[in-house]
Design an enzyme around this catalytic site. Structure first.
Site, PDB file in Angstrom:
ATOM      1  N   CYS A  33       0.826  -1.208   0.000  1.00 26.31           N
ATOM      2  CA  CYS A  33       0.000   0.000   0.000  1.00 26.31           C
ATOM      3  C   CYS A  33       0.861   1.258   0.000  1.00 26.31           C
ATOM      4  CB  CYS A  33      -0.938   0.013   1.211  1.00 26.31           C
ATOM      5  SG  CYS A  33      -0.036   0.049   2.767  1.00 26.31           S
ATOM      6  N   ASP A  35       2.297   2.617   2.510  1.00 28.29           N
ATOM      7  CA  ASP A  35       2.220   3.373   3.769  1.00 28.29           C
ATOM      8  C   ASP A  35       3.501   3.223   4.584  1.00 28.29           C
ATOM      9  OD1 ASP A  35      -0.244   4.134   3.013  1.00 28.29           O
ATOM     10  OD2 ASP A  35      -1.338   2.802   4.351  1.00 28.29           O
ATOM     11  N   CYS A  58      -3.160   4.683   6.211  1.00 28.91           N
ATOM     12  CA  CYS A  58      -4.613   4.665   6.197  1.00 28.91           C
ATOM     13  C   CYS A  58      -5.146   4.863   7.626  1.00 28.91           C
ATOM     14  CB  CYS A  58      -5.081   3.331   5.665  1.00 28.91           C
ATOM     15  SG  CYS A  58      -4.715   1.995   6.791  1.00 28.91           S
ATOM     16  N   CYS A 102      -2.171  -3.601   8.455  1.00 27.15           N
ATOM     17  CA  CYS A 102      -1.887  -2.268   9.002  1.00 27.15           C
ATOM     18  C   CYS A 102      -1.377  -2.390  10.441  1.00 27.15           C
ATOM     19  CB  CYS A 102      -3.127  -1.395   8.961  1.00 27.15           C
ATOM     20  SG  CYS A 102      -4.010  -1.500   7.408  1.00 27.15           S
TER      21      CYS A 102
HETATM   22 FE1  FES Z   1      -1.538   0.415   4.253  1.00 25.65          FE
HETATM   23 FE2  FES Z   1      -3.325   0.318   6.062  1.00 25.65          FE
HETATM   24  S1  FES Z   1      -3.662   0.255   3.941  1.00 25.65           S
HETATM   25  S2  FES Z   1      -1.244   0.475   6.359  1.00 25.65           S
END
Ligand code: FES
Length: 125
Positions: A33, A35, A58, A102
């Site tokens: 993702c 992140d 997120c 996550c």
């Molecule tokens: Fe990437 Fe939650 S979607 S940490």
């Protein structure tokens, strides 16, 4: 989809920010993702006296980082190292399965910060 606990930590995250003279810091990213999360810890006599986080992530990543800081605050570093992804998810009363990764980010960043602290401490000794 989210529990009240997740919504609470998402809308009112605890311990956001950084620590300029941190004893350890750890950054981890999720390649899927994109992140990113960084956790900073201030440690005295092996006790986590302060902990802060920053995340580009997120809503679930924000909630899990907030929760992991609460779980680790005041703990001995070796005890805090044992906090697992599932502990974070359980403390939030569950995460939707697609969001479990996550919570990995939060637990992994905490572990990386503690490892960094231990490495720096060993270098000093
Ligand atoms: Fe990437 Fe939650 S979607 S940490």
């Amino acid at each position: 989809m989210y529990t009240d606990k997740v919504m609470d930590h998402f809308s009112n995250p605890r311990n956001v920010g950084d620590i300029t003279d941190a004893s350890g810091e750890g950054t981890v990213g999720n390649p899927t993702c994109g992140d990113l999360m960084t956790i900073y810890i201030k440690v005295k006599d092996d006790i986590i006296e302060d902990i802060k986080f920053k995340t580009f992530g997120c809503g679930a990543a924000i909630a899990t980082s907030s929760m992991v800081t609460e779980l680790a605050m005041g703990k001995n570093v070796d005890e805090a190292l044992k906090i697992t992804r599932n502990d974070v998810a359980d403390a939030l009363e569950g995460l939707p399965p697609v969001k479990m990764h996550c919570s990995n980010l939060a637990a992994d960043a905490l572990q990386a910060a503690i490892e960094d602290y231990k490495k720096k401490k060993a270098e000093k000794e």
